[in-house]
Design a protein around this motif. Sequence first.
Motif, mmCIF file in Angstrom:
data_model
loop_
_atom_site.group_PDB
_atom_site.id
_atom_site.type_symbol
_atom_site.label_atom_id
_atom_site.label_comp_id
_atom_site.label_asym_id
_atom_site.label_seq_id
_atom_site.Cartn_x
_atom_site.Cartn_y
_atom_site.Cartn_z
ATOM 1 N N ALA A 15 1.067 -1.102 0.065
ATOM 2 C CA ALA A 15 0.046 -0.094 0.012
ATOM 3 C C ALA A 15 0.762 1.058 0.164
ATOM 4 O O ALA A 15 0.354 2.259 -0.245
ATOM 5 C CB ALA A 15 -0.955 -0.090 1.365
ATOM 6 N N ARG A 16 2.098 1.066 0.377
ATOM 7 C CA ARG A 16 3.053 2.455 0.312
ATOM 8 C C ARG A 16 4.322 1.916 -0.402
ATOM 9 O O ARG A 16 5.345 1.882 0.110
ATOM 10 C CB ARG A 16 3.210 2.978 1.790
ATOM 11 C CG ARG A 16 4.170 4.054 1.643
ATOM 12 C CD ARG A 16 4.094 4.850 2.981
ATOM 13 N NE ARG A 16 2.894 5.531 2.953
ATOM 14 C CZ ARG A 16 1.994 5.600 4.216
ATOM 15 N NH1 ARG A 16 2.310 4.995 5.426
ATOM 16 N NH2 ARG A 16 0.877 6.171 3.961
ATOM 17 N N TRP A 47 1.200 13.033 -0.087
ATOM 18 C CA TRP A 47 0.603 11.844 0.587
ATOM 19 C C TRP A 47 1.366 10.553 -0.317
ATOM 20 O O TRP A 47 1.393 10.663 -1.540
ATOM 21 C CB TRP A 47 -0.837 11.799 0.231
ATOM 22 C CG TRP A 47 -1.831 12.698 0.990
ATOM 23 C CD1 TRP A 47 -3.079 12.788 0.689
ATOM 24 C CD2 TRP A 47 -1.615 13.465 2.066
ATOM 25 N NE1 TRP A 47 -3.657 13.523 1.250
ATOM 26 C CE2 TRP A 47 -2.864 14.121 2.422
ATOM 27 C CE3 TRP A 47 -0.430 13.804 2.703
ATOM 28 C CZ2 TRP A 47 -2.914 14.971 3.435
ATOM 29 C CZ3 TRP A 47 -0.880 14.904 3.735
ATOM 30 C CH2 TRP A 47 -1.747 15.507 3.999
ATOM 31 N N ARG A 48 1.737 9.722 0.314
ATOM 32 C CA ARG A 48 2.259 8.650 -0.424
ATOM 33 C C ARG A 48 1.373 7.099 -0.022
ATOM 34 O O ARG A 48 1.355 6.932 1.192
ATOM 35 C CB ARG A 48 3.641 8.266 0.438
ATOM 36 C CG ARG A 48 4.730 9.527 -0.076
ATOM 37 C CD ARG A 48 5.963 8.819 0.194
ATOM 38 N NE ARG A 48 6.773 10.136 -0.255
ATOM 39 C CZ ARG A 48 7.307 10.628 -1.576
ATOM 40 N NH1 ARG A 48 6.803 10.153 -2.604
ATOM 41 N NH2 ARG A 48 8.266 11.444 -1.512
ATOM 42 N N ALA A 49 0.897 6.668 -0.986
ATOM 43 C CA ALA A 49 0.117 5.454 -1.042
ATOM 44 C C ALA A 49 -0.287 4.997 -2.437
ATOM 45 O O ALA A 49 -0.211 5.679 -3.334
ATOM 46 C CB ALA A 49 -1.232 5.769 -0.164
ATOM 47 N N VAL A 68 -4.609 8.424 5.566
ATOM 48 C CA VAL A 68 -3.801 7.518 4.849
ATOM 49 C C VAL A 68 -2.418 7.887 4.573
ATOM 50 O O VAL A 68 -1.782 6.720 4.690
ATOM 51 C CB VAL A 68 -4.709 7.517 3.392
ATOM 52 C CG1 VAL A 68 -3.754 6.369 2.362
ATOM 53 C CG2 VAL A 68 -6.079 7.159 3.395
ATOM 54 N N GLY A 113 -0.706 2.477 5.258
ATOM 55 C CA GLY A 113 -1.585 3.166 4.091
ATOM 56 C C GLY A 113 -2.799 2.680 4.111
ATOM 57 O O GLY A 113 -3.481 2.424 2.882
ATOM 58 N N PHE A 149 -5.603 0.153 -0.526
ATOM 59 C CA PHE A 149 -5.284 0.524 0.708
ATOM 60 C C PHE A 149 -4.948 -0.760 1.773
ATOM 61 O O PHE A 149 -5.672 -1.810 1.470
ATOM 62 C CB PHE A 149 -6.473 1.308 1.391
ATOM 63 C CG PHE A 149 -6.948 2.527 0.845
ATOM 64 C CD1 PHE A 149 -6.099 3.610 0.801
ATOM 65 C CD2 PHE A 149 -8.290 2.598 0.308
ATOM 66 C CE1 PHE A 149 -6.507 4.789 0.355
ATOM 67 C CE2 PHE A 149 -8.560 3.978 -0.524
ATOM 68 C CZ PHE A 149 -7.582 5.012 -0.500
#
Lengths: 639, 236, 252
Positions: free
Chosen positions: B104-105, C102-104, C166, C172, C211
């Motif tokens: 997810a990241r 934002w990192r996702a 998030v 995340g 997510f």
Amino acid sequence: MLFDVGAPIADRKAPGGPIETRWDRRRFEARLVNPANRRRLTVIVVGTGLAGASAAATLGEAGYRVRSYCYQDSPRRAHSIAAQGGINAAKNYRNDGDSVHRLFYDTVKGGDFRSRESNVHRLAQVSVEIIDQCVAQGVPFAREYGGLLDNRSFGGAQVSRTFYARGQTGQQLLLGAYQALERQVAAGTVTMHARHEMLDLIVVDGRARGIVVRDLVTGEVTTELADAVVLATGGYGNVFFLSTNAKGCNVTATWRAHRRGALFANPCFTQIHPTCIPQSGPHQSKLTLMSESLRNDGRVWVPLRAGDDRAPGDIPEAERDYYLERMYPAFGNLVPRDIASRAAKNVCDEGRGIGDGVYLDFADAIVRLGRAAVEERYGNLFEMYQRITGEDPYEVPMRIYPAVHYTMGGLWVDYDLQSTIRGLFVIGEANFSDHGANRLGASALMQGLADGYFVLPNTINDYLADGPFPTVDPTNAEVVDALASVTERIERLLALKGDRTVDSFHRELGRIMWDHCGMERTDDGLRKAIGEIRSLREEFWARVRVPGDGVSLNQALERAGRVADFFELAELMCVDALHRTESCGGHFRAESQTPDGEALRDDGHFSYVAAWEWTGDVPVLHREDLEFEYVTPSQRSYK
Amino acid sequence: MESSGPSVGDVVTVSAVRSTVGQKTLMAVSGILLVLFLVAHMIGNLKVFVGAGSFDHYAHWLRAIGAPLLPHSGYLWIQRAVLTAALVAHVWAATALALRARAARPVGYAHRRPVQGSYAARTMRWGGVIILLFAIYHVLDLTTGHLNPVGDRAHPYGNVVADFAPERWYVTLFYTLAVLAVGFHLRHGLFSAVRTLGQRTAAGEQRARLVALLASVGLCAGYLSVPFAVMVGLVG
Amino acid sequence: MNLTLRIWRQNGPDAKGRLVAYRVTDVSPDMSFLEVLDMLNERLTMEGAEPVAFDHDCREGICGACGVVINGVAHGPEKATTTCQLHMRHFRDGDTIDVEPWRARAFPVVKDLVVDRGALDRVIEAGGYVSAPTGSAPDAHALPVPKADADAAFEAATCIGCGACVAACPNGSAMLFTAAKVTHLGRLPQGQPERQSRVLDMVAAHDDAGFGGCTNTGECTAVCPKGIPLETIGQLNRDYLQASRRPARSRS
């Protein structure tokens, strides 16, 4: 000559008869569209604020194919979200004498007799259904311990008809409409195009048949064709650069429609809100509104002596001027928005302001009610003020100053909310219809949702009953021309490579408008402004620097296009303000005031809507005369 | 408007184990089973303070539970099966969620995040790995006896005393670290499990956090009392 | 004040990004963080460089458009504050400030600090509504709602959908966002008929968007500009388990 006068116009859609029956009659007389046919009809809705989202959702539910566009990254971010106060409805839940007729009466009077009775009455009727609809959607309005909805009195109204959700009513209503919209997206009736900006209107054979949009991420410019186009693109307060509007709010959609033939009505009617946080410096990018409710307990004052630069606490009571209480003993600090705003401007012009601002002092309220009670009532507002200014309003008086907040003018529409271009409908703040020369508090949310949920979905059927219209060929001359003019303009902006930024022009334009077409307007000032706007516009088209390219996300390019349209609008606003030599509502002409300095209306000459036609040369004025059968125009007095 | 909350038993029928919420439910339920075991195990351990006879008797009694309905050690094998299943489920869900979180990241932050959540919450995954490694060692040491200096399965008391002899301080150190890791793991894990199973009020959250803290401290104290008692000669 | 901003620059979704240092001088403590970016962009434009792309709109903390990670914290160091409402008086002269998007995976970078948060719309689309077509509503007072429920629903409904939860979550996860809507509608009588399908479908959409799962660490609620409490996630879990007891309640 700054303008020509053309033939008068009239609203031919409003039925006659007793005013209470007109909306029913219109709904009955309007033709319907067979449910099977609705699937074959495409409607474009631009904008996803209260009006746009509610209209797109409702048209989708009805079975039309809807395409919805917004410039934000999500439809939920439209600027309706920032409305704080509440929404009016003639529910009379408080049994305090409210009624549809009273809301109608208050709105016509509040608009200083420059709106249509038929429209306003319909708005008051529909207001009741809006609350029901929103509650059914799960909008968490404030409630009392018995579980019923709470109401408050707002903006000086004598009845409690305002429904609210803490200080975030606009957010909650918009999320309700947004959720209804997303439900239709899931159902497949609405397709959503976020980060798309409408840059032109496509008119074929006299009918609005589509729009030219730019995908803000890829830069791709495309034509989108449909059977009807609905503009719900909000107001144009950002012509002033500094306003309470969101940074992205712009006039481009309505202005491009205006250039394609839609008349623009009453552009000079702008509302200036008295309780905003003043500018803190030249870097200021926007102004923040503080709820008007602060004036219920705060006292407005400035030093008696000009140039008094002592700290507020060091100025003794005798050397303070509580000017609203002095000038308007009956209403005091609670005078209407326009009066409070202008009074603040006047004391600042006398050199008695605190920078650009006046004090709003809660010291007496804290003594009278106790700090806890003040905190209970205004805690969140005080917190917001402190976050922005770094000052503690419990210790130091707040500083406030008026800021542009709402624009009553907009594209001219008839009772069906159809503009002078067939098939082009305009709803919400983007049209001019319901607020006359001044909007009452908590009425903007009401109008946006009335138009979107209840009015447009009924009236648009009458137009679409003639459809589906012949398919428009993408190679059609009008389509090609619209597309070409958009791409040419983008290329021209990018090619200039000048030596001034877009924002520097926008700030300068805003300053001109604020100084000459703001709270007080004069013949001289407006003429001067028109000259300055024209030369600044020329300079813009010679010296603006737009970095980057047109084939990716380019926020400077987006702003450049919007500012270019603001220049043209600004000039029309000044022309409109210049031609209307009376004072009314938010429009105050220094030449037209009573001996006491109050706004003086001139019903003999100006009881009309000024609808302007774009010609490419001087604008042409078309008058729509206003008739008052139910509310007799009278002069306001708050002494 | 509120119906009664779901009971732990409902979870077995959750069809959506593949969802993130289903996976963490699995973690919560399996984790709670493991904690119940830890409590019982700790109470048993404390018999070491009564004396060798009592402790060894307890160990033998465990094998006799359920007799004559169950064969010798029958109950113990059932319990082992359940615990193994819980452990597998716990580790599987943790791994699945960890892999998901990593996916997810894909690009991490250049600026390291300052601490916001608790230390316990941020060390669940590595703490879990340490605990798992310890558990394997612990079984080989005191259950099967392979890694125990005495390894007499008939007299566990002697095994324990031999294990934590002062000259084998490194065993005690490893044991202590592992028990502290369990404490940290449970301090967040217990609260998290309760939240996952539907705890949803602020007051309840405070209670859950308090219970998690007390349980962690209690378990740590109970488990650590044995080796330290051996080390200082209180038990020998 | 003089500051050094190290800003994430990335040309497009597939381009490689990096932190680039910019020196900004004459920063007023009264400026908002976004106004500093405005000022930097004015300068970059005049120097012939590309300005920094960043999302923003209302600049009064309610639209949810803005949001960058400042020194590793979503929306920066102030509690319950969006980036647009963060003022420079909270920084010191000479500071070096890291600014990242934002990192996702579910929020691909569009350009520089701008990310695509369309995944949040898809979560709402999956069931974050009450099916009440226009015109079908009974009188607003037909169904009283206990004040406690109305207030709790409101608290959850204040979510602005900015995505900071998030950005901050070590996994995340968008569970706080999802839970806020589930709680808002689930606490109201109007939301009951679809309560079970809503939670199942929204969690499924959440997971489909890429997510991560929630591990109750609470990083989300620490950065949430509206202070949406972690308890809402407990409410979502409870609703989810209830809905899962009897299968096939999902619409999809």
